[in-house]
Design a protein around this motif. Sequence first.
Motif, mmCIF file in Angstrom:
data_model
loop_
_atom_site.group_PDB
_atom_site.id
_atom_site.type_symbol
_atom_site.label_atom_id
_atom_site.label_comp_id
_atom_site.label_asym_id
_atom_site.label_seq_id
_atom_site.Cartn_x
_atom_site.Cartn_y
_atom_site.Cartn_z
ATOM 1 N N ALA A 131 -0.842 -1.110 -4.570
ATOM 2 C CA ALA A 131 0.099 -1.245 -5.661
ATOM 3 C C ALA A 131 1.026 -2.193 -5.832
ATOM 4 C CB ALA A 131 1.020 0.250 -5.330
ATOM 5 N N GLU A 132 1.658 -2.333 -6.798
ATOM 6 C CA GLU A 132 2.568 -3.662 -6.968
ATOM 7 C C GLU A 132 3.977 -3.009 -7.174
ATOM 8 O OE1 GLU A 132 2.510 -7.326 -9.892
ATOM 9 O OE2 GLU A 132 3.290 -5.495 -11.040
ATOM 10 N N LYS A 149 -11.852 -6.319 -8.459
ATOM 11 C CA LYS A 149 -12.081 -7.494 -7.445
ATOM 12 C C LYS A 149 -13.306 -7.176 -6.791
ATOM 13 C CE LYS A 149 -7.389 -9.085 -7.734
ATOM 14 N NZ LYS A 149 -6.120 -9.349 -6.805
ATOM 15 N N GLN A 150 -13.353 -5.809 -6.287
ATOM 16 C CA GLN A 150 -14.481 -5.528 -5.162
ATOM 17 C C GLN A 150 -15.710 -5.651 -5.827
ATOM 18 O OE1 GLN A 150 -14.386 -5.224 -2.226
ATOM 19 N NE2 GLN A 150 -16.076 -3.656 -1.292
ATOM 20 N N SER A 151 -15.940 -5.070 -6.976
ATOM 21 C CA SER A 151 -17.232 -5.443 -7.674
ATOM 22 C C SER A 151 -17.462 -6.818 -7.938
ATOM 23 C CB SER A 151 -16.736 -4.660 -9.254
ATOM 24 O OG SER A 151 -16.683 -3.207 -9.009
ATOM 25 N N VAL A 152 -16.544 -7.699 -8.490
ATOM 26 C CA VAL A 152 -16.880 -9.252 -8.505
ATOM 27 C C VAL A 152 -17.418 -9.815 -7.104
ATOM 28 C CG1 VAL A 152 -15.794 -11.340 -8.967
ATOM 29 C CG2 VAL A 152 -15.418 -9.249 -10.476
ATOM 30 N N ARG A 153 -16.355 -9.353 -6.227
ATOM 31 C CA ARG A 153 -16.972 -9.933 -4.989
ATOM 32 C C ARG A 153 -18.493 -9.615 -4.511
ATOM 33 N NH1 ARG A 153 -17.323 -8.532 0.099
ATOM 34 N NH2 ARG A 153 -16.819 -6.372 -0.420
ATOM 35 N N LEU A 187 13.393 0.403 -8.769
ATOM 36 C CA LEU A 187 12.223 0.153 -8.033
ATOM 37 C C LEU A 187 11.235 0.790 -8.694
ATOM 38 C CD1 LEU A 187 11.676 0.410 -4.352
ATOM 39 C CD2 LEU A 187 10.131 1.759 -5.961
ATOM 40 N N PHE A 188 9.962 -0.142 -8.981
ATOM 41 C CA PHE A 188 8.882 0.230 -9.876
ATOM 42 C C PHE A 188 7.723 0.169 -8.963
ATOM 43 C CE2 PHE A 188 12.006 -0.685 -13.347
ATOM 44 C CZ PHE A 188 11.986 0.263 -13.999
ATOM 45 N N VAL A 189 6.859 0.912 -9.127
ATOM 46 C CA VAL A 189 5.423 0.963 -8.276
ATOM 47 C C VAL A 189 4.401 1.242 -9.381
ATOM 48 C CG1 VAL A 189 4.182 1.742 -6.544
ATOM 49 C CG2 VAL A 189 6.682 1.738 -6.206
ATOM 50 N N ARG A 190 3.468 0.269 -9.418
ATOM 51 C CA ARG A 190 2.346 0.250 -10.501
ATOM 52 C C ARG A 190 1.147 0.339 -9.670
ATOM 53 N NH1 ARG A 190 -0.901 -4.076 -13.213
ATOM 54 N NH2 ARG A 190 0.384 -5.704 -12.357
ATOM 55 N N ASP A 191 0.171 1.194 -9.953
ATOM 56 C CA ASP A 191 -0.966 1.395 -9.185
ATOM 57 C C ASP A 191 -1.758 0.308 -9.476
ATOM 58 O OD1 ASP A 191 -3.423 4.459 -9.244
ATOM 59 O OD2 ASP A 191 -3.467 2.326 -8.327
ATOM 60 N N LEU A 192 -2.550 -0.583 -8.690
ATOM 61 C CA LEU A 192 -3.452 -1.547 -8.656
ATOM 62 C C LEU A 192 -4.784 -1.137 -8.435
ATOM 63 C CD1 LEU A 192 -1.246 -4.505 -7.203
ATOM 64 C CD2 LEU A 192 -1.761 -3.783 -9.650
ATOM 65 N N SER A 193 -4.991 0.248 -8.296
ATOM 66 C CA SER A 193 -6.445 0.828 -7.961
ATOM 67 C C SER A 193 -7.439 0.209 -8.751
ATOM 68 C CB SER A 193 -6.513 2.069 -7.814
ATOM 69 O OG SER A 193 -5.752 2.689 -7.198
ATOM 70 N N GLU A 194 -7.418 -0.083 -10.192
ATOM 71 C CA GLU A 194 -8.742 -0.572 -11.074
ATOM 72 C C GLU A 194 -8.595 -1.698 -10.764
ATOM 73 O OE1 GLU A 194 -7.789 0.327 -15.060
ATOM 74 O OE2 GLU A 194 -7.766 2.794 -14.735
ATOM 75 N N THR A 219 0.844 -1.192 0.205
ATOM 76 C CA THR A 219 0.020 -0.134 -0.060
ATOM 77 C C THR A 219 0.863 1.145 0.026
ATOM 78 O OG1 THR A 219 -1.630 -1.099 1.250
ATOM 79 C CG2 THR A 219 -1.843 1.207 1.285
ATOM 80 N N VAL A 220 0.506 2.145 -0.876
ATOM 81 C CA VAL A 220 1.303 3.166 -1.013
ATOM 82 C C VAL A 220 0.418 4.728 -0.548
ATOM 83 C CG1 VAL A 220 3.093 2.493 -2.772
ATOM 84 C CG2 VAL A 220 1.012 3.734 -3.298
ATOM 85 N N VAL A 221 1.050 5.557 -0.451
ATOM 86 C CA VAL A 221 0.299 7.053 0.264
ATOM 87 C C VAL A 221 0.659 8.075 -0.898
ATOM 88 C CG1 VAL A 221 0.097 8.502 1.806
ATOM 89 C CG2 VAL A 221 0.688 6.140 2.399
ATOM 90 N N ARG A 222 -0.399 8.474 -1.344
ATOM 91 C CA ARG A 222 -0.327 9.778 -2.425
ATOM 92 C C ARG A 222 -0.082 11.039 -1.566
ATOM 93 N NH1 ARG A 222 -5.588 9.114 -6.047
ATOM 94 N NH2 ARG A 222 -5.935 10.511 -4.414
#
Length: 206
Positions: free
Chosen positions: A65-66, A94-98, A82-89, A54-57
């Motif tokens: 994030a990954e 996943k939340q919508s599917v759940r 070091l690369f950080v990829r936003d996983l918000s979408e 989890t990253v903080v904006r």
Amino acid sequence: DRPLSSRRDYERAIGEQIVSLIFPDTSETAHVGAAKRLMTFGAGDEGRSRFEVTVVRADGVRLPAEMTISKFVESGVPMQTLFVRDLSEQAALKQSVRIAEERLSITLESAGVGTFDWDVAAGRLSNDERCATMLFYEPGDIDKKVEAWLALIHPDDLAAGVQAVQAHFKGETDRYFYQKRMRAKDRSWRWLHETGRVVERDANGN
């Protein structure tokens, strides 16, 4: 000037520990393992390491994030990227599917409907608990093999069901329907309506 080739170089440059920028609360269980890997990467690890954090904006919002850390050597100097990829979408999906699965489960339970997947090649069923409980069985009482479920069908109803399923397998119908009686755990006969359709075929169309 020389490149910032280590974690300590970065921390001296920015005046803070990298972990403090990425992990807002390193006491959170989900972050402990990732924090350890981030702090120790480079001491014997090869290639790259990837994990979710989890990253903080800048506005304080937390984002899933990954993080990917890769090692390489440049001019004889060990380096890391070091690369950080936003996983918000992905997290939102996943939340919508759940939520959709939970709503479907509530709807099916309210309607008294059971669902199953039939692996025809393996001859096994993967069904939900309602398929058993509507016949007063406990989940797991009935074997997953198709034969175990066929044995519960009333002899007078079995032929019509086989005919409906075979016609559907041949592509003669969009889906199959039939009504049947099944033997419940209390030895009574329960009338059930079954409908289904093929969702996947093999290379030969079976």
